[in-house]
Design a protein around this motif. Structure first.
Motif, PDB file in Angstrom:
ATOM      1  N   SER A 198       0.843  -1.195   0.000  1.00 52.65           N
ATOM      2  CA  SER A 198       0.000   0.000   0.000  1.00 52.65           C
ATOM      3  C   SER A 198       0.878   1.245   0.000  1.00 52.65           C
ATOM      4  N   ASP A 199       0.438   2.283  -0.708  1.00 57.30           N
ATOM      5  CA  ASP A 199       1.148   3.573  -0.673  1.00 57.30           C
ATOM      6  C   ASP A 199       0.141   4.708  -0.472  1.00 57.30           C
ATOM      7  N   GLN A 200      -0.522   4.666   0.651  1.00 56.04           N
ATOM      8  CA  GLN A 200      -1.551   5.648   0.969  1.00 56.04           C
ATOM      9  C   GLN A 200      -1.154   6.458   2.203  1.00 56.04           C
ATOM     10  N   GLY A 201      -1.730   7.650   2.286  1.00 57.70           N
ATOM     11  CA  GLY A 201      -1.506   8.499   3.448  1.00 57.70           C
ATOM     12  C   GLY A 201      -0.077   8.968   3.622  1.00 57.70           C
ATOM     13  N   GLY A 202       0.664   9.053   2.527  1.00 56.04           N
ATOM     14  CA  GLY A 202       2.046   9.522   2.611  1.00 56.04           C
ATOM     15  C   GLY A 202       3.023   8.464   3.082  1.00 56.04           C
ATOM     16  N   PHE A 203       2.598   7.202   3.123  1.00 55.12           N
ATOM     17  CA  PHE A 203       3.476   6.116   3.557  1.00 55.12           C
ATOM     18  C   PHE A 203       3.440   4.976   2.547  1.00 55.12           C
ATOM     19  N   PHE A 204       4.573   4.328   2.397  1.00 55.86           N
ATOM     20  CA  PHE A 204       4.647   3.096   1.612  1.00 55.86           C
ATOM     21  C   PHE A 204       4.734   1.950   2.614  1.00 55.86           C
ATOM     22  N   THR A 205       3.774   1.030   2.534  1.00 55.00           N
ATOM     23  CA  THR A 205       3.667  -0.025   3.547  1.00 55.00           C
ATOM     24  C   THR A 205       3.606  -1.394   2.890  1.00 55.00           C
ATOM     25  N   VAL A 206       4.398  -2.311   3.422  1.00 48.77           N
ATOM     26  CA  VAL A 206       4.354  -3.705   2.984  1.00 48.77           C
ATOM     27  C   VAL A 206       4.057  -4.551   4.223  1.00 48.77           C
ATOM     28  N   THR A 207       2.969  -5.320   4.156  1.00 53.32           N
ATOM     29  CA  THR A 207       2.567  -6.167   5.277  1.00 53.32           C
ATOM     30  C   THR A 207       2.736  -7.626   4.872  1.00 53.32           C
ATOM     31  N   LEU A 208       3.522  -8.359   5.668  1.00 55.60           N
ATOM     32  CA  LEU A 208       3.895  -9.722   5.298  1.00 55.60           C
ATOM     33  C   LEU A 208       3.394 -10.737   6.321  1.00 55.60           C
ATOM     34  N   PRO A 209       2.938 -11.898   5.851  1.00 56.50           N
ATOM     35  CA  PRO A 209       2.564 -12.955   6.795  1.00 56.50           C
ATOM     36  C   PRO A 209       3.811 -13.603   7.400  1.00 56.50           C
ATOM     37  N   LEU A 210       3.731 -13.925   8.679  1.00 58.50           N
ATOM     38  CA  LEU A 210       4.798 -14.660   9.339  1.00 58.50           C
ATOM     39  C   LEU A 210       4.383 -16.120   9.457  1.00 58.50           C
ATOM     40  N   LEU A 211       5.285 -17.016   9.144  1.00 64.33           N
ATOM     41  CA  LEU A 211       4.982 -18.446   9.148  1.00 64.33           C
ATOM     42  C   LEU A 211       5.193 -19.021  10.544  1.00 64.33           C
ATOM     43  N   ALA A 212       4.498 -20.099  10.811  1.00 63.51           N
ATOM     44  CA  ALA A 212       4.613 -20.758  12.101  1.00 63.51           C
ATOM     45  C   ALA A 212       6.028 -21.261  12.322  1.00 63.51           C
ATOM     46  N   PRO A 213       6.482 -21.343  13.577  1.00 62.77           N
ATOM     47  CA  PRO A 213       7.839 -21.825  13.863  1.00 62.77           C
ATOM     48  C   PRO A 213       8.048 -23.238  13.343  1.00 62.77           C
ATOM     49  N   ALA A 214       9.266 -23.543  12.952  1.00 62.20           N
ATOM     50  CA  ALA A 214       9.587 -24.881  12.480  1.00 62.20           C
ATOM     51  C   ALA A 214       9.546 -25.863  13.640  1.00 62.20           C
ATOM     52  N   ARG A 215       8.961 -27.036  13.395  1.00 62.51           N
ATOM     53  CA  ARG A 215       8.908 -28.067  14.432  1.00 62.51           C
ATOM     54  C   ARG A 215      10.229 -28.819  14.514  1.00 62.51           C
ATOM     55  N   VAL A 216      10.686 -28.989  15.713  1.00 66.72           N
ATOM     56  CA  VAL A 216      11.961 -29.685  15.915  1.00 66.72           C
ATOM     57  C   VAL A 216      11.696 -31.182  16.020  1.00 66.72           C
TER      58      VAL A 216
END
Length: 344
Positions: A326-344
């Motif tokens: 998004s590039d609204q309101g005077g800001f450029f924003t990138v929102t990323l999903p975080l993946l679940a922790p790797a299972r050991v």
């Protein structure tokens, strides 16, 4: 718009080539093969009806496959395809059956329409569904394989581009210039600068071996990378990181933060009297958000959009939702999903 698959048409015609004569033989008996005045017009008419019904069938099947394309939707797709094939085969039987009764010289008076052709229609439906679904699955597998290779190639090329951008003479020249000044003016700061520089290059060279890394590793790396930027731009750039330690074991593609920070610096003015502010934080939903104020350079920077393309390609390859830009309101924003922790 009608959609056709050449291979499906050939399959259809291959089945029709033997099922039509067999069905007509069930109706006319030995007369079908012994009298050309029967087999010629009835065969031509039956094949014409099947060809017209093929157009309808292909259009309906295309719509079903487009509406339910996923493998997990196979049962729904098969159920709808069964109804389509049942209707098409029913029509291909009823239309000739009632038409032939109005042609006097055919002398068409079968005792039962359904009795002899019921098993034939059932077998044809099963063959149609099996061949269509088998062919569809093969096509999807090929498409996914080709797409996966394209994504992998994009990722590899973009990773190489990142390394080239960071290890290019210009970047190295600026880094060494800053180091040279520190050695004479602030020896202790120079030692810290060398450590940060070593961490940056070490991470760049090692991270390509993995598809994912932890958020903690990315944050540690971006701090080192920011230290180099700070030495170059001084008060012209600032970085705020607000990431809870609770999320440190979440995962994301390596070099994601570096690409976004680099993208912000590349496309915006970085001046002491008008600094570029970069923020890295978490959304209430637990996604990672990288944001910077927009102050575009007067001269447009040539860009092949490697950074964002790289990130999108990695998330697609992992089968995860793509980042929201998004590039609204005077800001450029990138929102990323975080993946679940790797299972050991």
């Amino acid at each position: 718009m009608l959609q056709f698959s050449k291979r499906r048409i050939w399959i259809f015609m291959a089945l029709v080539s033997w099922s039509v004569p067999l069905g007509l033989y069930n109706w006319f008996g030995d007369r079908f093969f012994s009298d050309w005045r029967i087999w010629l017009p009835t065969s031509l008419f039956a094949y014409l009806v099947c060809l017209l019904l093929l157009i309808i069938q292909e259009n309906l099947i295309f719509r079903i496959m487009k509406r339910f394309p996923e493998i997990r939707q196979t049962l729904i797709r098969i159920g709808l395809e069964f109804l389509v094939f049942l209707s098409i085969i029913g029509a291909s039987t009823l239309v000739p059956f009632y038409t032939f009764q109005f042609i006097p010289f055919l002398d068409f008076h079968p005792a039962s329409m359904a009795a002899n052709n019921l098993w034939l229609g059932t077998c044809t439906i099963i063959l149609f569904i099996g061949l269509y679904e088998g062919l569809y699955s093969l096509e999807r597998w090929k498409e996914n394989s080709v797409q996966a290779e394209i994504y992998k190639r994009e990722v590899l090329l973009n990773q190489l581009d990142v390394l080239k951008n960071q290890i290019n003479p210009h970047f190295l020249f600026n880094s060494l210039n800053a180091l040279s000044s520190l050695i004479s003016e602030e020896p202790q700061q120079a030692e810290k600068y060398v450590d940060e520089m070593a961490r940056v290059y070490r991470y760049l060279l090692q991270t390509n071996e993995n598809n994912l890394t932890t958020l903690e590793n990315e944050v540690d790396f971006i701090k080192s990378y920011y230290h180099l930027l700070k030495m170059r731009y001084q008060a012209g750039v600032s970085l705020d990181i607000a990431v809870s330690a609770h999320y440190h074991d979440r995962q994301l593609p390596p070099l994601t933060l570096q690409l976004l920070v680099e993208n912000a610096v590349k496309h915006n003015r970085v001046q002491a009297n008008k600094p570029l502010h970069i923020q890295i934080a978490l959304t209430p939903d637990g996604w990672l958000q990288v944001r910077n104020n927009l102050q575009a350079k007067n001269v447009r920077v040539l860009s092949n959009k490697v950074g964002l393309t790289n990130i999108n390609a990695k998330y697609r390859l992992l089968g995860e939702p793509e980042p929201i830009i998004s590039d609204q309101g005077g800001f450029f924003t990138v929102t990323l999903p975080l993946l679940a922790p790797a299972r050991v």
